[in-house]
Design a protein around this motif. Structure first.
Motif, PDB file in Angstrom:
ATOM      1  N   TYR B  65       0.838  -1.201   0.000  1.00 33.16           N
ATOM      2  CA  TYR B  65       0.000   0.000   0.000  1.00 33.16           C
ATOM      3  C   TYR B  65       0.877   1.258   0.000  1.00 33.16           C
ATOM      4  N   MET B  66       1.919   1.245   0.843  1.00 35.26           N
ATOM      5  CA  MET B  66       2.820   2.403   0.942  1.00 35.26           C
ATOM      6  C   MET B  66       3.488   2.666  -0.404  1.00 35.26           C
ATOM      7  N   LEU B  67       3.942   1.587  -1.030  1.00 31.41           N
ATOM      8  CA  LEU B  67       4.623   1.731  -2.319  1.00 31.41           C
ATOM      9  C   LEU B  67       3.680   2.313  -3.370  1.00 31.41           C
ATOM     10  N   GLU B  68       2.463   1.791  -3.390  1.00 32.50           N
ATOM     11  CA  GLU B  68       1.554   2.188  -4.457  1.00 32.50           C
ATOM     12  C   GLU B  68       0.917   3.554  -4.224  1.00 32.50           C
ATOM     13  N   ASN B  69       0.633   3.850  -2.950  1.00 29.02           N
ATOM     14  CA  ASN B  69      -0.161   5.051  -2.693  1.00 29.02           C
ATOM     15  C   ASN B  69       0.534   6.180  -1.956  1.00 29.02           C
ATOM     16  N   GLU B  70       1.657   5.885  -1.335  1.00 31.86           N
ATOM     17  CA  GLU B  70       2.318   6.929  -0.552  1.00 31.86           C
ATOM     18  C   GLU B  70       3.644   7.348  -1.179  1.00 31.86           C
ATOM     19  N   CYS B  71       3.986   6.768  -2.307  1.00 31.26           N
ATOM     20  CA  CYS B  71       5.220   7.137  -2.999  1.00 31.26           C
ATOM     21  C   CYS B  71       4.826   7.800  -4.320  1.00 31.26           C
TER      22      CYS B  71
END
Lengths: 213, 233
Positions: B65-71
């Motif tokens: 999730y972090m990779l896809e949405n927070e980066c």
């Protein structure tokens, strides 16, 4: 409008569109990143790989930049990560993990190898021998239907900003608690309990706690 | 075990339990930021526990999730795609060195992270007697703040009453043991915090073999205090 959608609107990546995980393809309907990754693994399909590259490489680069890599290094490592994605995709099982999750683990391992230069004992969930008293066989269906991604987005959004930030930084910066304590001058105990409180709060989010029993 | 705490209510240090530390360890493992000793014991636990694997998947999903949405995407250099495509067809030789020889002493199968650790650190893996029925050997890793050791207890051996200055994480590698708080079998990870005093006893049939990672050395309590001068576990 939720933060999740806000984030999406900032996203100019043509492939992403409003629905981040579905690529719009008028001929064959919606193709997910899971489908593309599976196609790369099973058929070595280069078009599918290119679509994955265009979507994920810029995000992996961003992830590595947040971890302290230089512009050149982040670009280089993002390319190497995508090359690993190509080489390892055969082991990808779409019933067990979302494409983003699977690609995250490859990027994380790349970051550890390249930036940390320390020994890291990694476990490859795709290739672990099955356990005798297997309690883990339930496929994570929500990896396919997106429920988990939405639940996470929602739960992160509901956290106080400071706590959400602590969890995000856990993933982006590979610093240990001790390193954070040394750097910020905060007592080690405080660093530890802050992140644990943030995580407890996340786990107590009603949707997450239902999903992550 | 479900926790019934209103999720809008403030959480403080006092609400934290060993369970929260356990989740934190798995999240930090998924994020790739554990110190070597904890990294090794958690990796070994994941190999042995289905429940841990499931939790790891959840924390890896959080990473996804972090990779896809927070980066927020950062443009790749112009030649990146062509460069990568040109490398796809190269035959790759797997640089997989997986040693099959089990260098762990005794007739016990231990998960790969442990053999890997003993090999990379060139540990002289040999049991040394601590007191009758209890043997141990230590491992020196690249994280001085953690104390790493293996212990082997013969059946029905009681370790004297002791306490830990910090957090102690125990992974049962073989057999089982019990203490005042419960019974632990192969694959279980047991977390005891600073204030827990306990008297572990190995199981009657097989005894037990454990890997222990702690922040600080063990302190024996009560009359056993005298042992602190002689035994450094």
């Amino acid at each position: 409008m939720t933060m999740y959608e806000n984030e999406k609107n900032k996203d100019t990546d043509a492939a992403a569109g409003l629905h981040p995980r579905r690529m719009s393809d008028s001929a064959s309907g919606d193709v997910s990143y899971e489908d593309l990754l599976y196609d790369v693994g099973q058929n070595k399909d280069k078009d599918s790989f290119i679509a994955l590259f265009n979507y994920f490489a810029p995000r992996i680069k961003s992830f590595l930049l947040k971890g302290g890599a230089s512009e050149t290094k982040a670009d280089e490592l993002a390319q190497e990560t995508m090359l690993n994605v190509w080489n390892k995709a055969k082991g990808y099982d779409p019933t067990k993990a979302a494409a983003s999750t699977w690609i995250f683990t490859i990027a994380r391992n790349k970051r550890i190898d390249a930036l940390r230069k320390k020994k890291y004992y990694s476990v490859d969930l795709d290739n672990l021998p099955e356990l005798e008293d297997e309690t883990d066989t339930s496929p994570i269906q929500n990896a396919i239907d997106n429920e988990e991604t939405h639940a996470i987005a929602h739960a992160i959004h509901n956290l106080p900003a400071e706590q959400a930030d602590l969890i995000k930084r856990s993933y982006f910066e590979e610093k240990t608690h001790q390193e954070i304590a040394d750097e910020t001058g905060l007592p080690l105990g405080t660093v530890k309990s802050r992140i644990r409180i943030a995580l407890k709060r996340l786990r107590q989010d009603p949707t997450i706690s239902e999903l992550w029993t | 075990m479900t926790e019934h705490i209103n999720h809008t209510q403030e959480i403080t240090d006092k609400d934290l339990s060993a369970d929260d530390l356990y989740h934190n360890l798995l999240m930090d493992y998924a994020a790739g930021r554990l110190a070597e000793a904890q990294n090794m014991i958690i990796a070994a636990h994941i190999c042995m526990s289905g429940n841990a694997r499931q939790k790891l998947r959840q924390y890896e999903s959080l990473g996804g999730y972090m990779l896809e949405n927070e980066c927020a995407p950062v443009s790749m250099c112009a030649s990146a795609l062509d460069n990568t495509l040109s490398l796809l067809d190269q035959v790759r030789h797997e640089a997989e060195h997986k040693s099959q020889n089990n260098i762990f002493p005794g007739n016990i199968t231990v998960p790969t992270p442990i053999t890997e650790c003993l090999e990379t650190n060139r540990v002289n893996a040999k049991w040394r007697m601590l007191f009758p029925g209890l043997e141990t050997f230590k491992v020196k890793l690249n994280c001085p703040r953690h104390n790493v050791r293996f212990i082997k207890a013969a059946p029905k051996v009681k370790t004297p009453h002791h306490t830990h200055g910090g957090v102690e994480i125990t992974l049962v590698l073989d057999g089982a043991y019990e203490d005042e708080y419960g019974q632990y079998k192969r694959g279980d990870l047991v977390i005891s915090d600073e204030n827990q005093r306990h008297t572990p006893q190995s199981c009657a049939r097989r005894g037990c073999v454990c890997l222990i990672v702690s922040d600080t050395p063990v302190r024996f309590t009560g009359l056993w205090r005298i042992l602190n001068y002689f035994i450094k576990i």
